[in-house]
Design an enzyme around this catalytic site. Structure first.
Site, PDB file in Angstrom:
ATOM      1  N   ASP A  14     -12.715  -0.871   2.499  1.00 32.87           N
ATOM      2  CA  ASP A  14     -11.629   0.094   2.672  1.00 32.87           C
ATOM      3  C   ASP A  14     -12.179   1.193   3.583  1.00 32.87           C
ATOM      4  O   ASP A  14     -13.000   2.010   3.170  1.00 32.87           O
ATOM      5  CB  ASP A  14     -11.215   0.636   1.297  1.00 32.87           C
ATOM      6  CG  ASP A  14     -10.069   1.642   1.379  1.00 32.87           C
ATOM      7  OD1 ASP A  14      -9.877   2.233   2.449  1.00 32.87           O
ATOM      8  OD2 ASP A  14      -9.403   1.847   0.343  1.00 32.87           O
ATOM      9  N   ARG A  51      10.252 -10.880   8.537  1.00 34.06           N
ATOM     10  CA  ARG A  51       9.211 -10.876   7.497  1.00 34.06           C
ATOM     11  C   ARG A  51       7.976 -11.610   8.013  1.00 34.06           C
ATOM     12  O   ARG A  51       6.838 -11.244   7.725  1.00 34.06           O
ATOM     13  CB  ARG A  51       9.721 -11.492   6.184  1.00 34.06           C
ATOM     14  CG  ARG A  51       8.633 -11.594   5.133  1.00 34.06           C
ATOM     15  CD  ARG A  51       9.093 -11.661   3.673  1.00 34.06           C
ATOM     16  NE  ARG A  51      10.325 -12.349   3.445  1.00 34.06           N
ATOM     17  CZ  ARG A  51      10.512 -13.670   3.493  1.00 34.06           C
ATOM     18  NH1 ARG A  51       9.488 -14.474   3.759  1.00 34.06           N
ATOM     19  NH2 ARG A  51      11.697 -14.204   3.275  1.00 34.06           N
ATOM     20  N   LYS A  91      -2.969   7.449   6.302  1.00 32.77           N
ATOM     21  CA  LYS A  91      -3.931   8.538   6.502  1.00 32.77           C
ATOM     22  C   LYS A  91      -4.248   8.710   7.990  1.00 32.77           C
ATOM     23  O   LYS A  91      -3.366   9.040   8.744  1.00 32.77           O
ATOM     24  CB  LYS A  91      -5.184   8.246   5.664  1.00 32.77           C
ATOM     25  CG  LYS A  91      -4.865   7.835   4.195  1.00 32.77           C
ATOM     26  CD  LYS A  91      -4.132   8.918   3.442  1.00 32.77           C
ATOM     27  CE  LYS A  91      -3.978   8.706   1.959  1.00 32.77           C
ATOM     28  NZ  LYS A  91      -3.170   7.619   1.486  1.00 32.77           N
ATOM     29  N   TYR A 130     -10.518   5.040  -4.747  1.00 40.54           N
ATOM     30  CA  TYR A 130      -9.197   5.645  -4.919  1.00 40.54           C
ATOM     31  C   TYR A 130      -8.600   5.234  -6.267  1.00 40.54           C
ATOM     32  O   TYR A 130      -8.650   4.052  -6.632  1.00 40.54           O
ATOM     33  CB  TYR A 130      -8.283   5.227  -3.748  1.00 40.54           C
ATOM     34  CG  TYR A 130      -6.856   5.638  -3.954  1.00 40.54           C
ATOM     35  CD1 TYR A 130      -6.519   6.971  -4.201  1.00 40.54           C
ATOM     36  CD2 TYR A 130      -5.823   4.699  -3.927  1.00 40.54           C
ATOM     37  CE1 TYR A 130      -5.203   7.349  -4.415  1.00 40.54           C
ATOM     38  CE2 TYR A 130      -4.507   5.075  -4.127  1.00 40.54           C
ATOM     39  CZ  TYR A 130      -4.204   6.407  -4.383  1.00 40.54           C
ATOM     40  OH  TYR A 130      -2.902   6.775  -4.600  1.00 40.54           O
TER      41      TYR A 130
HETATM   42  O1  P1T Z   1      -1.182   5.398  -0.553  1.00 40.34           O
HETATM   43  P1  P1T Z   1      -1.395   4.054   0.097  1.00 40.34           P
HETATM   44  O2  P1T Z   1      -1.032   4.020   1.543  1.00 40.34           O
HETATM   45  O3  P1T Z   1      -0.808   2.920  -0.683  1.00 40.34           O
HETATM   46  O4  P1T Z   1      -3.002   3.828   0.127  1.00 40.34           O
HETATM   47  C1  P1T Z   1      -3.770   3.740  -1.031  1.00 40.34           C
HETATM   48  C2  P1T Z   1      -5.182   4.143  -0.749  1.00 40.34           C
HETATM   49  C3  P1T Z   1      -6.147   3.173  -0.536  1.00 40.34           C
HETATM   50  N1  P1T Z   1      -7.434   3.481  -0.246  1.00 40.34           N
HETATM   51  C4  P1T Z   1      -7.831   4.765  -0.125  1.00 40.34           C
HETATM   52  C5  P1T Z   1      -9.259   5.070   0.185  1.00 40.34           C
HETATM   53  C6  P1T Z   1      -6.902   5.801  -0.314  1.00 40.34           C
HETATM   54  O5  P1T Z   1      -7.342   7.066  -0.185  1.00 40.34           O
HETATM   55  C7  P1T Z   1      -5.552   5.501  -0.647  1.00 40.34           C
HETATM   56  C8  P1T Z   1      -4.550   6.564  -0.910  1.00 40.34           C
HETATM   57  N2  P1T Z   1      -5.132   7.785  -1.242  1.00 40.34           N
HETATM   58  C9  P1T Z   1      -4.454   8.929  -1.554  1.00 40.34           C
HETATM   59  C10 P1T Z   1      -3.121   9.028  -1.624  1.00 40.34           C
HETATM   60  C11 P1T Z   1      -5.322  10.105  -1.813  1.00 40.34           C
HETATM   61  O6  P1T Z   1      -4.863  11.248  -1.764  1.00 40.34           O
HETATM   62  O7  P1T Z   1      -6.517   9.872  -2.066  1.00 40.34           O
END
Ligand code: P1T
Length: 381
Positions: free
Chosen positions: A170, A46, A195, A98
């Site tokens: 972000d 952890r 992503k 998001y």
């Molecule tokens: O899904 P996760 O890995 O927890 O990430 C969240 C997140 C944070 N910031 C941005 C700009 C994002 O696009 C996302 C996740 N977005 C999607 C799942 C989507 O389809 O837009």
């Protein structure tokens, strides 16, 4: 080291015992100690795990930061940043972001007495107007999800400089290949590594990169104390993804621009929002703030303004998959109002411009002819 070299070698070293060129999967929760407290630097996974460490060092390298941290999701990474704050503190966030980030801010953290102001950050004055003695964090995405607005990172950082306010960016939509926010003055970069970093739609992962070792240490303490770490298998996949980030982003950007141009010339389409188009309201900012291209995310609306047209289009795509998420090698299509941004109340969506005829494409790295034919056929349908 330049970027194409960095994605392959940045922060990386061969494994000490065997010389393995790639970091092995260290599938272990704990590490042997010689004497109580006397260990190799690793004591419990952890706190740190060598496979995750290799990913974290690569993240720090490609974002030009002092320290990288890898989390179990993008949202877990955002959660870690918010835990730097105390009850009563205020956050200024961009109004288009998001849906899951918005949901976390409003439905989780407001109850711990954090106050959020959502403003259109295309104009930096909208931020300065909201600053009080309690403002501790600016949270922004650029380009924003899903409206592809650009925010001038340098201008925002200059506007809050010296006020004890952290700026977190972000950087999910751009990826470190197109944009490095720390170089523009930001304190923290965040990624949904699900992503472009991962790149293959096979993991959920998050990342933070801190500008200074001190901030990195504070964030690591929260990660260690809260526990939202990325496991070794997913760390391995994310690191493997980074190795091809530059070359994938080149193709995403080439295909993204061609899809945007195609849509722009199509009679059924009203507006195409892509920072690489010369009619994007912040195309000049995109050219100066980003480099190497403008990425694979394209958003558009229908001339009819009808939700049914958007839905019919999405149902008839064959090469693009109708699915949440983005940034993988395969092309995806999304209806933000019904899918990724459904957690934002309808009035709020209408206010910022997430209309029911808005479609968001994550353009992949397939042959462009196949992608354009697919879009054309689905529009005809
Ligand atoms: O899904 P996760 O890995 O927890 O990430 C969240 C997140 C944070 N910031 C941005 C700009 C994002 O696009 C996302 C996740 N977005 C999607 C799942 C989507 O389809 O837009």
């Amino acid at each position: 080291m330049k970027f194409n070299t960095k994605v392959i070698h940045g922060g990386q070293h061969h494994e000490a015992v065997t010389g393995a060129v790639n970091v092995p999967l260290f599938l272990t929760s704990t590490f042997a100690q010689k004497s109580p407290g006397e260990h190799s630097g690793y004591e419990y996974s952890r706190a740190a795990n060598p496979t995750r460490q290799a990913l974290e060092d690569a993240l720090a390298s490609i974002e030009n930061g002092a320290r990288g941290l890898a989390f179990g999701s993008g949202l877990a990474a955002i959660d870690c940043v918010l835990k730097l704050l105390n009850p009563g503190d205020e956050v200024i966030a961009c109004d288009d972001l998001y849906g899951g980030s918005y949901r976390m801010f409003v439905r989780l953290f407001e109850k711990y007495q954090l106050k959020f102001h959502f403003v259109n950050m295309e104009n930096t004055e909208n931020i300065t107007e909201k600053i009080t003695a309690k403002t501790k964090l600016i949270w922004l995405e650029t380009p924003t999800n899903p409206l592809m607005k650009l925010i001038d990172i340098k201008a925002v950082c200059q506007a809050v400089s010296g006020k004890g306010i952290l700026v977190a960016v972000d950087n999910t939509f751009a990826s470190p290949y197109l944009q490095n926010p720390l170089d523009l003055g930001a304190d923290i970069v965040m990624h949904s590594a699900t992503k472009y970093i991962g790149g293959h739609s096979d993991i959920i992962a998050g990342a933070l990169i801190a500008k200074t070792p001190e901030l990195g240490e504070q964030l690591h303490f929260i990660q260690f104390a809260s526990g939202a770490i990325l496991g070794p298998h997913d760390s391995y996949l994310a690191l493997r993804g980074i190795k091809t980030l530059a070359i994938r982003m080149q193709r995403h950007s080439e295909n993204g621009l061609k899809v945007a141009e195609f849509l722009q010339n199509h009679p059924m389409i009203k507006e195409v929002i892509y920072p690489g188009l010369s009619n994007h309201p912040q195309h000049e900012l995109a050219k100066s703030q980003m480099r190497n291209g403008f990425g694979g995310m394209v958003t558009f609306t229908f001339r009819s303004g009808k939700k049914e047209d958007a839905i019919k289009f999405l149902e008839n795509l064959k090469v693009f998959t109708l699915a949440e998420s983005l940034g993988g090698v395969e092309s995806l299509a999304n209806h933000p109002a019904l899918m990724t941004h459904a957690s934002i109340p309808a009035e709020k969506r209408a206010e910022i411009g997430i209309t029911d005829d808005l479609v968001r494409l994550s353009v992949g790295i397939e042959d462009i002819e196949d992608l354009l034919t697919d879009i054309d056929n689905a529009l005809k349908a």
